[in-house]
Scaffold this motif. Sequence first.
Motif, mmCIF file in Angstrom:
data_model
loop_
_atom_site.group_PDB
_atom_site.id
_atom_site.type_symbol
_atom_site.label_atom_id
_atom_site.label_comp_id
_atom_site.label_asym_id
_atom_site.label_seq_id
_atom_site.Cartn_x
_atom_site.Cartn_y
_atom_site.Cartn_z
ATOM 1 N N LEU A 39 -46.610 21.165 -82.628
ATOM 2 C CA LEU A 39 -48.176 19.791 -82.718
ATOM 3 C C LEU A 39 -49.038 19.570 -81.250
ATOM 4 N N TYR A 104 -39.958 14.573 -90.431
ATOM 5 C CA TYR A 104 -40.507 14.646 -89.420
ATOM 6 C C TYR A 104 -41.374 16.555 -89.442
ATOM 7 N N ALA A 108 -45.725 16.723 -90.563
ATOM 8 C CA ALA A 108 -46.658 17.693 -89.161
ATOM 9 C C ALA A 108 -47.000 17.980 -90.333
#
Length: 146
Positions: A39, A104, A108
């Motif tokens: 990311l 998480y 993403a």
Amino acid sequence: MSRRTIPLLFSGLVAGTALVACTPPHNSDITWQINEVYLDPATPASLPGDVTATMVMGGATVTGDTGCAAYQGRVKFDNLDDPHSVTFSTMRFQETQCIGAQRYFHDALVTLLDGEFAVTKTDKEMRLTKQPAGLDAPSIRLVATQ
């Protein structure tokens, strides 16, 4: 053989020919394991050992699992046999209640898997880089499991 049988046999041959002409690309239906999700440089990229995320792309569809939930959608390749770009659209993700690192990476992938990506591919590895690419562009690294 009756006259009715001949048209049915002929239409079956035509349908069979159409199916052969629409065979998916040589790299479709490979199960890819998502190993890293980039990311930005400040966030972890590698999925933890207890998270297994996958992706299978056909000629026009994609399906897989984020490690928390299944997903599916549409893909469009610039070239089916030797793709340099792919566009993800109409992505649908199942609802999930997972937490921590699994959540998480799920979040993403939900955020990333939409729009156009540049494709860099070998037989065993593929990187999808979000377009337009810039310095530290988000990307996904996949490894073939078959």
